[in-house]
Design a protein around this motif. Sequence first.
Motif: not given
Length: 92
Positions: A20, A8, A81, A5-6, A85, A83, A60, A62-63
């Motif tokens: 992360e 912010p 992955q 997990v990214r 945002v 994210s 997101y 995997n984008e």
Amino acid sequence: MAVLVRIPTPLRSLTKGQPEVQVDADSVAALIEDLEKQYPGLKERLVDEAGEVRRFINFYVNEEDVRFLQGAKTALKAGDQVSIVPAIAGGR
């Protein structure tokens, strides 16, 4: 299953500065719960009182925007992955 997990920048104070983190989750909803267990206070920044993802937070996988998948029910698998945002508004 391990998912990356990214985090912010505005939420990193809750993850001790880590950009992360790893969670064990099979859905975005489970990911949010695991984040809360590891980093208390994070969930309230991500979901509202009804448990819905806040309007200004985007996830997101995997984008891929989960709003165009299955939202919080979007399935995750090992190696995914995610994210987080925050939405940005304003300007000219």
